[in-house]
Each structure stands twice: as C-alpha cells, then as structure tokens.
Design a protein around this motif. Structure first.
Motif: not given
Lengths: 370, 370
Positions: A33, A25-26, A248, A29-30, A212-215, A20, A244-245, A22
C-alpha cells in the motif's frame, strides 16, 4: 491420549497456520500500500501485477510475456484446459493424479489416458509404448516433483526423455509444479521448462505451498502466443486477478521473507514426513509407502484386505481424516490412501496414525463378525 | 492550457486514486490479519469469506446461502452465464449496454435480443411487445441504476412491471447493479431483488465502485439452488476466491470506513458529473445527453455528422480519450460516445471537453477538405 473428538486431519494439502508467516505478510501488505497504491487500487491487467510477473520471469529465466499470474494455480489450469481441451481431446494423465485436475479434464470431456507412476515418476516406457501404438495426445499433465498424491519425483533422465517424446509426437507437456521449492532432501532437478528448447512445455506453479493458500496466487509460464491467448480469456473472465494479493506476495518476496518462509516450511515438513513414516512403520508395519523427499503428501498402499470406502467412516469415528485412493484414479485405488502431512504438527502425527491403525482393525473386525 | 501530451481520459470506469481510501484499506488489511489470520491464510471456501458473505446477506435482507462472493463481479457474470447461457439461448440485453457483458454473452453464442433504453430505463413496452410476439427469453440482463453506458435509471414502475413479465413469461432477470450505492441525487429505488417474491431475480454487485477495483471483489445474490450450483463451478475453477481481499473489504465495512468512502465518492462524482454537463453545454451546445443522478458515466449523442471511428484518433491526438458508442451495441452507435467522469478531477473536466470539441472540429474540417 487425545480425545477422538479432536480430529487429526491428513486430508487437506494445506500448511498449518504455525508455518505461515502472518507478521511477514502483514508487513508486506503495508509495504505494498505504501509503495504502489495506484496499482493496488486500480483495475490492473489480466497478466497480473507487473512487478510480480517480472519477478517470476526472472526466477524461471524466461521473457516477461511468457508469464501470466492468476487467482491461484487451479485458475491457471482452468484457463489452460479451456484453451487446449475440447471433448475427445486425447490427454495423458498420471495414475494416480490430483483429483481436482482429473475432474477439470473430465468436465471438459477430454479423452483421458492414464499412465502409471513408478518410484521415479511417470512410467515413460509405458507412455512410449502407447505412442508407438498410435496414441496422439495433445497434452500430458505431469506433476514432476513430490507428486500429488503419490509423493514421487520424476527423475532427470525421464524429464529429458519426456521432452524428446513431446517433440517427436507433437504434444504439450503441462508441467504442474506447485511443490518445486518444497524439497527438504536431495538435489533439485531442473524443470522441464528450463530444458525445453521447442516450446513444448507449459509450466504452472503457485505461492499456496510456499506462502499460503488464502492469497490465491498462482501462475503459468509458456509460449508467448498461448499466454497471450489465455490473457485475453482472463480479461474476458475477470478483467484482472487480485492486485492486493499479488502486490503483497511481491513485497514478501523482495523483502527476503519468502526465502525464510520456504526454509521454515521445508524444515517443518521434513519433520512431519519423517514422523509420519516412523508412525506408519510402527502402527501399520504391512503398509507400503515411499518416504517423500519433499512436498505435502505420502501415498500408502494398505493391501487387498482393506477397502477404503469402509475405512473412511471408521477413521472419521476414530478421529482421523484421510483421502481415499479412489479419488485420484479413473479406476481402482480401493486399497490406498493419500496422507497429507502438511497440516499436522510432528507431535500429533503418531496419534493420528495410531487412530488410523485402530480404524483398520475396526473394519477387519467388522468383516470377521459379519 | 495543459499540454496535449498530458492525456485526459474519460474512457475507463474507474475511480481516480484521490477518492480511494488507501489509509483506510491499509488499516483494514492489518485488522484482518490481526483478527482472523487462519481464515486469511487458509484455502477458504468457494462461496467467499464467511463474514463478508454474512454482511452482504444482511445488507440485502437475504439468507446467507443465497450469496456467493467472487473475484470481481465480472467473474460472477461469467459463472452465471456459464450456468444459464448455451448457444442459441435467447437473452434480452439493453441497447446500449456494457461492452464486456455483451462480449461475454456473444462468446457463449447466446441469441441476443436488444431492447432500447428510454430516459427512465429499459423500454419495457417494447419488451412486452416482443414477448407477446412469441419471444421466450431465458435471461434479461438489466443494469438498473445509472446504466453503463447510458447513465439512465430504471423507474420504480418499470421495475415492478419487469418483475411481472418475468413471472408471466418465466425468465430470469439478471439485475446487474454495481452503481447501487453511487447515487448522488434523488431518492434510491428498491432493487428488483428486494421486490421479487418468485425467485425471478439474480442480483450482482461489486465493491469496485465503492472501495476500489484492485481488490477484485463482487458478488451474486440469487435462489439457493442456483447459487449452490455456481458455488460448485467456483470450487472447480479456483477452489476459493481471494480471502485476503475479502477479509480486507469486510474490516473496511465494519469499521465504518466504507460508509465514509461511499460518501466521498458520491460527493466527488457529483462534482465531476456537473462539471462535465456544464462543459458539454459550453463547448458542444448541440450535443444531446442526460445529466446523471449517480454512477460513473454519461452518454452523449453528437449528431449524424460525427463519425466516432474518425473522432477517436483525432481526440487521442488532442489529448483526450473517450469510448465510442459502437462498442456498446450490436449495431449502430456511430454518433455517440460514453464519457466516464469517475477518473477525471472536476478541475480537469472542462479542458477535456474543450479538447474533445476541438477534435470534432478537426474531423469536420477534414471532411470539408477531403
């Protein structure tokens, strides 16, 4: 040898954290926003974050109003089933098939008709037989690529034939395709969605397997009317999915990180699948399985002397987790397992299968003694 | 005077972007990825992101297994109604009440019994009358603080009495409390959840009003058995809610940014509510309303000569959006409006009400001419 307490899990169809992105993804997300704060903060709309919706429409070559982005593709399934399946609605399912979908259909008391799988996917001849015999399904649930749990892929010829049958007998094909982009060998086949000229297909996919699944981001593509109806159901259920997800995921996609992520996932899963096939041949030479060309899962038949209800606790004791075949069928499956290789790094696969083989021996020994 | 094309909206109960802490949220998301990548990336669990679940349990002084964090509190409502309301289930609702909740209950064909509101909340004496008359509700839906749409707050004495009635007559109070933390005047009252000793209360709240709606995070607190049942429904619907959004909310809360955000939202909303009350007194001296002590909404009665079905298009033409009272009741509401002041900066409020007053004059003129 690793201690048995350090369990190796072939049970969950989820990517391990090392594949994944990460940091990507970070950054996404930034970027989300920074570029679109108003739409991330606001209620949004039940059809999904508009730029992601457009991106998905473009990917599949459909009109934007044919797309609905949801909180994961299970939620998409749930809406679709709520829209189409009431008690006694005849529904075709694959045998075996994804346990959660099967449960969703059973909870709605659909009249389920399982059709077996072959190495090139659904036994379409058997379906045709059933249709000629009078069966009139409303819906056929098909996982065309790297089927969960069987790992097989529906051939091009069968895709075409299935569409013809859908037109002839007036049913909807639910093309449930989360593994579309996780092919690591061979040529991609066209989706039934792309071949459909009659509005016979509702297509679902997900970013759980590629990002990834968490989004929790999945989607439906289908006829405009049906998508509009489901959008109203979504409004009444949760107003809008997670902005948000979805923003992203959109930034992750347009930055190019998604393409890189898919490349890395494919590479890792090919290694894991090959390692699993090699380990099975080494430790369980009598087991039968098809080496998958993509996806997350391998289905293994262990032969009539193995009862998976006894095997599971023995495997747990040996430090390996698997899912029993019985979870994926209405009847049968006692001698089969689903092995998910998505979460097990290649260098741990052999040890996992060695433990599984030892657990099978434990069970046989137990039978011999008792 | 602003051009009428620059519409001022009193319609949506959402915060304006200037009172959402975008930079704080961005920092919280980055912290979430840095501190807990595995749980953001993974499937998670249907009860919600564990640290946020614990934070909520702590805030309300309940056990962790009494909490379920959902994709927005509307989704929490939907699960609760699916668990408790079937066709003909008797349900108490407030009159007027939140239109989406009313629709959710109507869609499940609940047998709805509206009980009027007074300036200190539900007319509990009228409810008691109905109970004595034989009504046996299963559920009573109550928005205790700064009710949507009426803006009124249930008094402490009525909270106690309502709990007594719930115990005596065996119904569940659904305490729907998204505005709990948005009090900008007066003393906070205890939640019925905190006063309940009999397991009579299921409580819902949300971060939509204190952080922002786009993160779609709400929650339920209730008896362990019921929460467990709803957790299974959530697993079957979407496996797990959004881990990224929930981890972001958690980091936002523990960093102290949430407290600051609530302070800023309260301050802005107090200004907007006061500006709205002043503008109504100025431009519509005959209108009746209660100045709210918190929340997002003000309910205004315009008198029998105003028909909101005619007023709405006239208001739209004048460049102001409102919601008609009829949306919030099963019958009636033709002479009332809900005005949301959450999204209108204080310096725009007077102009919005001036336009509304002009639209009311347009309607009267039209009646006089036709």
């Amino acid at each position: 040898m690793a201690a048995a307490t350090d369990t190796i899990s072939f049970s969950r169809g989820a990517p391990s954290l090392d594949i994944v992105d990460i940091e990507g993804l970070k950054a996404a997300t930034v970027a989300a926003f920074d570029k679109d704060p108003a739409r991330i903060a606001g209620y949004g709309t039940s059809v999904g974050y508009p730029p992601l919706r457009e991106w998905i429409a473009d990917k599949h070559g459909v009109a934007v109003d044919q797309v609905l982005v949801t909180n994961g593709s299970m939620q998409a399934d749930a809406f679709l089933f709520d829209a189409l399946v009431t008690p006694e609605t005849p529904v075709i399912v694959e045998r075996p098939t994804y346990d959660r979908t099967l449960l969703g259909l059973r909870n709605r008391r659909g009249d389920l008709h399982p059709i077996g799988l072959e190495s090139d996917g659904l036994d379409v001849a058997a379906l045709e037989e059933a249709l000629k015999g009078g069966l009139r399904p409303k819906l056929a649930h098909i996982i065309p690529n790297f089927q969960n749990p069987a790992g097989v892929t529906l051939s091009a010829a069968k895709r075409t034939r299935l569409l013809e049958l859908a037109t002839e007998y007036g049913f909807t094909i639910f093309e449930d395709d989360p593994y579309l982009d996780i092919r690591f060998r061979g040529e991609s086949l066209p989706t039934m969605l792309s071949l459909d000229t009659q509005g016979s297909v509702v297509f679902a996919s997900s970013f759980s397997k590629t990002v990834c699944p968490g989004l929790r981001t999945g989607y439906l593509v289908g006829p405009t009317n049906l998508i509009g109806k489901i959008a109203s159901m979504a409004t009444n259920t949760y107003i809008a999915p997670n902005m948000l997800a979805q923003a992203t995921i959109f930034q992750f996609a347009v930055s190019g990180a998604l393409e890189t992520s898919i490349h890395n996932v494919r590479k890792a899963l090919a290694e894991r699948a090959d390692a699993l096939a090699a380990a099975l041949s080494r430790h369980l030479p009598d087991a039968e399985f098809t080496v998958p060309d993509g996806g997350y899962f391998l289905w293994v038949d262990l032969g009539p002397e193995v009862d998976v209800h006894k095997l599971l606790p023995a495997a747990q004791e040996r430090g390996v987790q698997v899912v029993k075949g019985t979870d994926f069928v209405l009847e049968g499956g006692e001698h089969s397992l689903r092995l998910a290789y998505s979460a097990v790094p290649a260098d741990r696969v052999d040890e996992g299968v060695r433990r599984l083989a030892a657990a099978i021996e434990d069970c046989k020994l137990f039978v011999a003694i008792s």
